[in-house]
Motif scaffolding. Structure first.
Motif, PDB file in Angstrom:
ATOM      1  N   ALA A 102       0.838  -1.211   0.000  1.00  0.00           N
ATOM      2  CA  ALA A 102       0.000   0.000   0.000  1.00  0.00           C
ATOM      3  C   ALA A 102       0.873   1.260   0.000  1.00  0.00           C
ATOM      4  O   ALA A 102       0.587   2.229  -0.712  1.00  0.00           O
ATOM      5  N   LEU A 103       1.949   1.249   0.787  1.00  0.00           N
ATOM      6  CA  LEU A 103       2.879   2.386   0.773  1.00  0.00           C
ATOM      7  C   LEU A 103       3.539   2.528  -0.595  1.00  0.00           C
ATOM      8  O   LEU A 103       3.677   3.645  -1.111  1.00  0.00           O
TER       9      LEU A 103
ATOM     10  N   ASP B   1       2.342   1.504  -3.487  1.00  0.00           N
ATOM     11  CA  ASP B   1       1.328   1.972  -4.432  1.00  0.00           C
ATOM     12  C   ASP B   1       1.104   3.474  -4.295  1.00  0.00           C
ATOM     13  O   ASP B   1       0.965   4.195  -5.284  1.00  0.00           O
ATOM     14  N   GLY B   2       1.088   3.952  -3.053  1.00  0.00           N
ATOM     15  CA  GLY B   2       0.927   5.396  -2.816  1.00  0.00           C
ATOM     16  C   GLY B   2       2.097   6.171  -3.376  1.00  0.00           C
ATOM     17  O   GLY B   2       1.935   7.250  -3.952  1.00  0.00           O
ATOM     18  N   ARG B   3       3.292   5.654  -3.233  1.00  0.00           N
ATOM     19  CA  ARG B   3       4.498   6.301  -3.771  1.00  0.00           C
ATOM     20  C   ARG B   3       4.447   6.341  -5.291  1.00  0.00           C
ATOM     21  O   ARG B   3       4.748   7.346  -5.926  1.00  0.00           O
TER      22      ARG B   3
ATOM     23  N   ALA C 223       1.827   6.336  -7.141  1.00  0.00           N
ATOM     24  CA  ALA C 223       0.766   7.248  -7.567  1.00  0.00           C
ATOM     25  C   ALA C 223       1.236   8.707  -7.566  1.00  0.00           C
ATOM     26  O   ALA C 223       0.688   9.545  -8.273  1.00  0.00           O
ATOM     27  N   GLN C 224       2.272   9.010  -6.754  1.00  0.00           N
ATOM     28  CA  GLN C 224       2.807  10.371  -6.678  1.00  0.00           C
ATOM     29  C   GLN C 224       3.640  10.738  -7.895  1.00  0.00           C
ATOM     30  O   GLN C 224       3.922  11.900  -8.104  1.00  0.00           O
TER      31      GLN C 224
END
Length: 113
Positions: A104-105, A107-109, A111-112
């Motif tokens: 999840a971390l 994926d968030g990275r 997405a940035q």
């Protein structure tokens, strides 16, 4: 843990024991890491994590999450989060939970970007 993350489709770069925070951040920069993880079994998690977070800032990698796992007493989890660690996995954390939270971390990275 590296094998579980690899099995989940993550690319894992294992640096082995005794890597310095500067070495870790250099590899994170070279490899364009989405997450930086440290397994700390020595009991020195607070000082090692502090050094990692400081080196992450010096390296301009504040946007890359840092996670810490290993022998971390419950009383130290909040302190690690306060110094800038993004997630903590004390001994006994279910492997599936670690994989879910790390991906999840990542994926968030991604997405940035």
């Amino acid at each position: 843990m590296a094998f579980a993350l690899r099995d989940a489709g993550c690319e894992v770069i294992y640096l082995g024991l005794q890597s310095t925070p500067a070495q870790i951040m250099a590899v994170a920069t070279d490899e364009d890491a989405d997450v930086i993880g440290a397994s700390i079994l020595s009991g020195a998690h607070l000082s090692i994590a502090s050094d990692l977070i400081a080196e992450r800032s010096r390296s301009g990698l504040e946007h890359v999450p840092v996670v810490v796992g290993g022998i971390v007493p419950p009383r130290d989890v909040e302190r690690l989060l306060e110094i800038g660690v993004d997630d903590v996995f004390p001994a006994g954390t279910a492997i599936a939970d670690v994989v879910r939270r790390v991906t999840a971390l990542a994926d968030g990275r991604q997405a940035q970007r």
